[in-house]
Write a protein that holds these residues in place. Structure first.
Motif, PDB file in Angstrom:
ATOM      1  N   LEU A 174     -14.383  21.689  18.534  1.00  0.00           N
ATOM      2  CA  LEU A 174     -14.591  21.764  17.086  1.00  0.00           C
ATOM      3  C   LEU A 174     -13.415  22.452  16.403  1.00  0.00           C
ATOM      4  CD1 LEU A 174     -16.519  21.270  14.706  1.00  0.00           C
ATOM      5  CD2 LEU A 174     -17.653  23.427  15.291  1.00  0.00           C
ATOM      6  N   ARG A 175     -12.915  23.515  17.007  1.00  0.00           N
ATOM      7  CA  ARG A 175     -11.770  24.237  16.443  1.00  0.00           C
ATOM      8  C   ARG A 175     -10.517  23.348  16.416  1.00  0.00           C
ATOM      9  NH1 ARG A 175     -12.653  29.935  16.399  1.00  0.00           N
ATOM     10  NH2 ARG A 175     -14.670  30.454  17.318  1.00  0.00           N
ATOM     11  N   LYS A 176     -10.309  22.579  17.473  1.00  0.00           N
ATOM     12  CA  LYS A 176      -9.159  21.672  17.513  1.00  0.00           C
ATOM     13  C   LYS A 176      -9.262  20.603  16.440  1.00  0.00           C
ATOM     14  CE  LYS A 176      -8.115  22.246  22.434  1.00  0.00           C
ATOM     15  NZ  LYS A 176      -8.114  21.598  23.779  1.00  0.00           N
ATOM     16  N   ASN A 198     -11.062  16.786   2.796  1.00  0.00           N
ATOM     17  CA  ASN A 198     -11.551  18.128   2.451  1.00  0.00           C
ATOM     18  C   ASN A 198     -13.056  18.240   2.641  1.00  0.00           C
ATOM     19  OD1 ASN A 198      -9.565  20.227   1.375  1.00  0.00           O
ATOM     20  ND2 ASN A 198      -8.850  18.380   0.332  1.00  0.00           N
ATOM     21  N   ILE A 199     -13.779  17.171   2.347  1.00  0.00           N
ATOM     22  CA  ILE A 199     -15.227  17.157   2.585  1.00  0.00           C
ATOM     23  C   ILE A 199     -15.502  17.262   4.092  1.00  0.00           C
ATOM     24  CG2 ILE A 199     -17.316  15.725   2.463  1.00  0.00           C
ATOM     25  CD1 ILE A 199     -16.168  14.580  -0.188  1.00  0.00           C
ATOM     26  N   LYS A 200     -14.730  16.523   4.871  1.00  0.00           N
ATOM     27  CA  LYS A 200     -14.872  16.564   6.331  1.00  0.00           C
ATOM     28  C   LYS A 200     -14.558  17.964   6.863  1.00  0.00           C
ATOM     29  CE  LYS A 200     -13.217  14.345  10.579  1.00  0.00           C
ATOM     30  NZ  LYS A 200     -12.299  13.300  11.135  1.00  0.00           N
ATOM     31  N   LEU A 201     -13.509  18.590   6.314  1.00  0.00           N
ATOM     32  CA  LEU A 201     -13.116  19.926   6.744  1.00  0.00           C
ATOM     33  C   LEU A 201     -14.228  20.943   6.471  1.00  0.00           C
ATOM     34  CD1 LEU A 201     -10.997  21.919   7.829  1.00  0.00           C
ATOM     35  CD2 LEU A 201     -10.109  22.106   5.495  1.00  0.00           C
ATOM     36  N   LYS A 202     -14.821  20.879   5.298  1.00  0.00           N
ATOM     37  CA  LYS A 202     -15.894  21.812   4.953  1.00  0.00           C
ATOM     38  C   LYS A 202     -17.087  21.648   5.877  1.00  0.00           C
ATOM     39  CE  LYS A 202     -14.702  22.475   0.076  1.00  0.00           C
ATOM     40  NZ  LYS A 202     -15.113  22.263  -1.337  1.00  0.00           N
ATOM     41  N   ARG A 203     -17.388  20.402   6.236  1.00  0.00           N
ATOM     42  CA  ARG A 203     -18.501  20.134   7.143  1.00  0.00           C
ATOM     43  C   ARG A 203     -18.223  20.731   8.528  1.00  0.00           C
ATOM     44  NH1 ARG A 203     -18.353  15.058   6.919  1.00  0.00           N
ATOM     45  NH2 ARG A 203     -17.469  14.574   8.965  1.00  0.00           N
ATOM     46  N   LEU A 204     -17.001  20.561   9.019  1.00  0.00           N
ATOM     47  CA  LEU A 204     -16.615  21.102  10.324  1.00  0.00           C
ATOM     48  C   LEU A 204     -16.629  22.628  10.317  1.00  0.00           C
ATOM     49  CD1 LEU A 204     -13.642  18.692  11.150  1.00  0.00           C
ATOM     50  CD2 LEU A 204     -15.843  18.775  12.344  1.00  0.00           C
ATOM     51  N   THR A 209     -18.933  28.003  11.642  1.00  0.00           N
ATOM     52  CA  THR A 209     -19.504  29.263  11.175  1.00  0.00           C
ATOM     53  C   THR A 209     -20.861  29.527  11.808  1.00  0.00           C
ATOM     54  OG1 THR A 209     -18.368  29.081   9.054  1.00  0.00           O
ATOM     55  CG2 THR A 209     -20.225  30.594   9.161  1.00  0.00           C
ATOM     56  N   SER A 210     -21.654  28.482  11.971  1.00  0.00           N
ATOM     57  CA  SER A 210     -22.980  28.647  12.552  1.00  0.00           C
ATOM     58  C   SER A 210     -22.917  28.985  14.044  1.00  0.00           C
ATOM     59  CB  SER A 210     -23.816  27.397  12.345  1.00  0.00           C
ATOM     60  OG  SER A 210     -23.262  26.307  13.055  1.00  0.00           O
ATOM     61  N   ASN A 211     -21.800  28.606  14.681  1.00  0.00           N
ATOM     62  CA  ASN A 211     -21.652  28.862  16.119  1.00  0.00           C
ATOM     63  C   ASN A 211     -20.853  30.104  16.448  1.00  0.00           C
ATOM     64  OD1 ASN A 211     -23.023  26.533  16.781  1.00  0.00           O
ATOM     65  ND2 ASN A 211     -21.177  25.283  16.904  1.00  0.00           N
TER      66      ASN A 211
END
Length: 216
Positions: A174-176, A198-204, A209-211
């Motif tokens: 996920l970080r990569k 940018n929408i994709k980035l915010k979702r990732l 953040t949750s993990n």
């Protein structure tokens, strides 16, 4: 470092050329140029602490003293693959150190070699500020998993070491992906595509953040 029982003490210097059979010319040079000394500090096993073993038969602790402050992932991997037991590496430069330890299994065609499944690492720390402990409880599998749990970067209550590794690999992936999308945004010239990225980035980032579990 971990206040382990005297029964576990080895305190034996390991010659750098002990790993020559596992290295090429370039790697031998790296051992010579980057490492000051390798010391086998402790052996944690049924014989030394009377804890049962299951998958993990032995945990060794190695101290690696460096000639300069660098990370030596490639060198650690060579040592790890050459020794079929689990190793906790304490990698020192002056008054700082970092920890590296790998989950691994025996090579299917050569029981004298190991295959690395995942490596857990700490950040650089002062030798006076070691937050990590080796808890000698239950059995050797529990001891090693508990130590790896201290180095994880995800919020998970894994039932075993393999579940922990799988969760950690997913987090790394996920970080990569986040870094890849950030690079695409920086290069992108088209407004509509940039909005989608940018929408994709915010979702990732929300997933991350949750993990995420910050290291101490």
């Amino acid at each position: 470092m971990f206040n382990l029982p005297k029964s576990t003490l080895i305190q034996k210097v390991v010659p750098k050329n002990a790993f020559d059979a596992y290295t090429n010319t370039k790697q031998k040079k790296a051992f010579a140029e980057k490492i000051q000394r390798i010391t086998w500090l402790n052996k944690i096993s049924f014989e030394t602490i009377n804890l049962k073993d299951a998958e993990i038969k032995e945990i060794q602790i190695f101290k690696v003293e460096l000639k300069e402050k660098i990370e030596i992932n490639d060198i650690v991997n060579i040592i790890d693959k050459a020794i079929p037991y689990h190793i906790i590496f304490l990698i020192y430069f002056n008054n700082e150190f970092y920890i590296s330890t790998s989950v691994k299994h025996l090579h299917p065609n050569d029981e004298d070699k190991a295959v690395i499944d995942y490596t857990f690492k700490s950040v650089w720390l002062s030798i006076d500020n070691n937050p990590y402990t080796v808890e000698l409880k239950n059995d050797l599998d529990w001891v090693f998993q508990n130590f790896c749990e201290q180095l994880k970067t995800v919020n998970t209550n894994a039932s075993n070491i393999w579940e922990l590794v799988q969760t950690q690999k997913q987090d790394d992936s996920l970080r990569k992906e986040i870094e890849k999308v950030k690079s695409e945004i920086a290069r992108c010239k088209q407004f509509n595509i940039k909005v989608e990225l940018n929408i994709k980035l915010k979702r990732l980032e929300k997933s991350l953040t949750s993990n995420f579990k910050s290291q101490n």
